[in-house]
Scaffold this motif. Structure first.
Motif, PDB file in Angstrom:
ATOM      1  N   ARG A 110       0.808  -1.315   0.116  1.00  9.50           N
ATOM      2  CA  ARG A 110      -0.055   0.005   0.012  1.00  9.50           C
ATOM      3  C   ARG A 110       0.862   1.215  -0.219  1.00  9.50           C
ATOM      4  NH1 ARG A 110      -3.317  -3.449   2.874  1.00  9.50           N
ATOM      5  NH2 ARG A 110      -5.151  -3.753   1.990  1.00  9.50           N
ATOM      6  N   ASP A 111       2.006   1.180   0.741  1.00  7.76           N
ATOM      7  CA  ASP A 111       2.651   2.464   0.920  1.00  7.76           C
ATOM      8  C   ASP A 111       4.360   1.989   0.841  1.00  7.76           C
ATOM      9  OD1 ASP A 111       4.127   4.931   1.413  1.00  7.76           O
ATOM     10  OD2 ASP A 111       3.082   4.831   3.449  1.00  7.76           O
ATOM     11  N   ALA A 112       5.135   2.484  -0.027  1.00  9.36           N
ATOM     12  CA  ALA A 112       6.244   2.052  -0.256  1.00  9.36           C
ATOM     13  C   ALA A 112       7.197   3.388   0.434  1.00  9.36           C
ATOM     14  CB  ALA A 112       6.716   2.118  -1.817  1.00  9.36           C
ATOM     15  N   THR A 113       6.823   3.947   1.263  1.00 11.67           N
ATOM     16  CA  THR A 113       7.349   4.738   2.107  1.00 11.67           C
ATOM     17  C   THR A 113       8.424   3.943   3.028  1.00 11.67           C
ATOM     18  OG1 THR A 113       5.914   6.436   2.017  1.00 11.67           O
ATOM     19  CG2 THR A 113       7.426   6.718   3.605  1.00 11.67           C
ATOM     20  N   GLY A 114       9.752   4.452   3.291  1.00  5.33           N
ATOM     21  CA  GLY A 114      10.604   3.536   4.020  1.00  5.33           C
ATOM     22  C   GLY A 114      11.429   2.712   3.149  1.00  5.33           C
ATOM     23  N   LEU A 115      10.999   2.266   1.926  1.00  8.26           N
ATOM     24  CA  LEU A 115      11.740   1.280   1.195  1.00  8.26           C
ATOM     25  C   LEU A 115      12.836   1.848   0.648  1.00  8.26           C
ATOM     26  CD1 LEU A 115       8.896  -0.678  -0.807  1.00  8.26           C
ATOM     27  CD2 LEU A 115      10.189  -1.528   1.314  1.00  8.26           C
ATOM     28  N   PRO A 116      13.184   3.056   0.095  1.00 11.05           N
ATOM     29  CA  PRO A 116      14.187   3.781  -0.551  1.00 11.05           C
ATOM     30  C   PRO A 116      15.383   3.213   0.365  1.00 11.05           C
ATOM     31  CG  PRO A 116      12.493   5.376  -0.168  1.00 11.05           C
ATOM     32  CD  PRO A 116      12.025   4.436   0.290  1.00 11.05           C
TER      33      PRO A 116
ATOM     34  N   PRO B  99      17.956   0.832  -6.712  1.00 11.15           N
ATOM     35  CA  PRO B  99      17.078   1.388  -7.850  1.00 11.15           C
ATOM     36  C   PRO B  99      16.285   0.629  -8.585  1.00 11.15           C
ATOM     37  CG  PRO B  99      19.024   2.544  -7.642  1.00 11.15           C
ATOM     38  CD  PRO B  99      19.277   1.213  -6.987  1.00 11.15           C
ATOM     39  N   ALA B 100      14.946   0.572  -9.001  1.00 10.95           N
ATOM     40  CA  ALA B 100      14.173  -0.148  -9.915  1.00 10.95           C
ATOM     41  C   ALA B 100      14.273  -0.022 -11.292  1.00 10.95           C
ATOM     42  CB  ALA B 100      12.791  -0.135  -9.380  1.00 10.95           C
ATOM     43  N   TYR B 101      14.500  -0.940 -12.080  1.00 12.63           N
ATOM     44  CA  TYR B 101      14.336  -0.986 -13.679  1.00 12.63           C
ATOM     45  C   TYR B 101      13.261  -1.742 -13.924  1.00 12.63           C
ATOM     46  CZ  TYR B 101      15.383  -1.533 -18.478  1.00 12.63           C
ATOM     47  OH  TYR B 101      15.577  -1.433 -19.678  1.00 12.63           O
TER      48      TYR B 101
ATOM     49  N   THR C 169       3.230  -0.169 -14.583  1.00 14.44           N
ATOM     50  CA  THR C 169       3.207   1.327 -14.783  1.00 14.44           C
ATOM     51  C   THR C 169       2.666   1.857 -13.314  1.00 14.44           C
ATOM     52  OG1 THR C 169       2.533   1.505 -16.819  1.00 14.44           O
ATOM     53  CG2 THR C 169       2.218   3.599 -15.691  1.00 14.44           C
ATOM     54  N   ALA C 170       1.603   1.151 -12.617  1.00 13.95           N
ATOM     55  CA  ALA C 170       1.349   1.448 -11.135  1.00 13.95           C
ATOM     56  C   ALA C 170       2.306   1.385 -10.132  1.00 13.95           C
ATOM     57  CB  ALA C 170       0.006   0.827 -10.974  1.00 13.95           C
ATOM     58  N   TYR C 171       3.025   0.220 -10.341  1.00 10.36           N
ATOM     59  CA  TYR C 171       4.239  -0.082  -9.459  1.00 10.36           C
ATOM     60  C   TYR C 171       5.216   1.061  -9.378  1.00 10.36           C
ATOM     61  CZ  TYR C 171       7.029  -3.002  -6.426  1.00 10.36           C
ATOM     62  OH  TYR C 171       7.913  -3.543  -5.614  1.00 10.36           O
ATOM     63  N   ALA C 172       5.563   1.164 -10.748  1.00 13.85           N
ATOM     64  CA  ALA C 172       6.697   2.130 -10.884  1.00 13.85           C
ATOM     65  C   ALA C 172       6.329   3.478 -10.370  1.00 13.85           C
ATOM     66  CB  ALA C 172       7.092   2.415 -12.396  1.00 13.85           C
ATOM     67  N   THR C 173       5.436   3.948 -10.485  1.00 14.19           N
ATOM     68  CA  THR C 173       4.568   5.147  -9.938  1.00 14.19           C
ATOM     69  C   THR C 173       4.834   5.079  -8.458  1.00 14.19           C
ATOM     70  OG1 THR C 173       3.192   5.576 -11.863  1.00 14.19           O
ATOM     71  CG2 THR C 173       2.984   6.849  -9.708  1.00 14.19           C
ATOM     72  N   LYS C 174       4.362   4.086  -7.878  1.00 19.59           N
ATOM     73  CA  LYS C 174       4.171   3.847  -6.302  1.00 19.59           C
ATOM     74  C   LYS C 174       5.586   3.921  -5.759  1.00 19.59           C
ATOM     75  CE  LYS C 174       1.407   0.814  -5.038  1.00 19.59           C
ATOM     76  NZ  LYS C 174       0.552  -0.316  -4.619  1.00 19.59           N
TER      77      LYS C 174
ATOM     78  N   ARG D  66       6.929   7.502  -6.202  1.00 21.77           N
ATOM     79  CA  ARG D  66       6.425   8.580  -4.969  1.00 21.77           C
ATOM     80  C   ARG D  66       7.070   8.333  -3.930  1.00 21.77           C
ATOM     81  NH1 ARG D  66       0.256   7.892  -7.087  1.00 21.77           N
ATOM     82  NH2 ARG D  66       0.183   9.688  -8.777  1.00 21.77           N
ATOM     83  N   ALA D  67       7.644   7.097  -3.414  1.00 17.21           N
ATOM     84  CA  ALA D  67       8.080   6.839  -2.024  1.00 17.21           C
ATOM     85  C   ALA D  67       9.674   7.262  -2.193  1.00 17.21           C
ATOM     86  CB  ALA D  67       8.057   5.350  -2.038  1.00 17.21           C
ATOM     87  N   GLY D  68      10.085   7.769  -3.445  1.00 20.29           N
ATOM     88  CA  GLY D  68      11.436   8.017  -3.332  1.00 20.29           C
ATOM     89  C   GLY D  68      12.559   7.034  -3.729  1.00 20.29           C
ATOM     90  N   VAL D  69      12.101   5.822  -4.479  1.00 15.92           N
ATOM     91  CA  VAL D  69      12.677   4.833  -4.580  1.00 15.92           C
ATOM     92  C   VAL D  69      13.073   5.318  -6.255  1.00 15.92           C
ATOM     93  CG1 VAL D  69      12.952   2.333  -5.600  1.00 15.92           C
ATOM     94  CG2 VAL D  69      11.666   2.961  -3.568  1.00 15.92           C
ATOM     95  N   PRO D  70      14.372   5.345  -6.568  1.00 12.88           N
ATOM     96  CA  PRO D  70      14.867   5.542  -7.960  1.00 12.88           C
ATOM     97  C   PRO D  70      14.266   4.609  -9.098  1.00 12.88           C
ATOM     98  CG  PRO D  70      16.673   5.755  -6.511  1.00 12.88           C
ATOM     99  CD  PRO D  70      15.608   5.005  -5.562  1.00 12.88           C
TER     100      PRO D  70
END
Length: 128
Positions: free
Chosen positions: A52-58, A63-65, A79-84, A87-91
């Motif tokens: 639900r929230d990727a905050t804290g994952l960075p 980085p994600a490809y 697309t939705a996962y890349a955006t999520k 938004r949480a700061g993961v490159p």
């Protein structure tokens, strides 16, 4: 990047081009998850899109490809996962390859789009 969300709704505009079908995904999901993870109460580890929230994952994620074809049934969930993640700061490096289905690089491996995709993958792997 396939199969991130077991709750995906079929897109009738993509379905005629699907080499990997929505039925294929329904059949495949129980394999890695087992019956315990089925249903809406399943954990995020059962399907990455459930996060639900990727905050804290960075701090703990590299980085994600993420890449997907425009005519791939996984397009919307990728697309939705890349955006999520973004938004949480993961490159995130995200590529939506226009006009191609799932496995485009295996089917038309000598096409311009496949060569670009493979070159990008190699570039990213070399940077690790």
């Amino acid at each position: 990047m396939p199969m991130l969300d077991d709750r995906t709704t079929p897109d009738p505009r993509i379905e005629p081009y699907a080499l990997w079908s929505y039925d294929d995904s329904l059949t495949a999901w129980p394999a890695p998850r087992g019956e315990v993870a089925d249903g809406p109460a399943g954990p995020a580890t059962a399907a990455p899109a459930r996060l639900r929230d990727a905050t804290g994952l960075p701090a703990c994620l590299p980085p994600a490809y993420i890449e997907v074809g425009q005519l791939d049934i996984f397009r919307n969930e990728d697309t939705a996962y890349a955006t999520k993640l973004s938004r949480a700061g993961v490159p995130v490096e995200f590529h939506l390859h226009p006009g191609v289905p799932h496995e485009f690089d295996s089917i038309a491996f000598d096409s311009d789009v496949a060569r670009r995709a493979i070159a990008d993958r190699i570039r990213v792997l070399r940077s690790i």
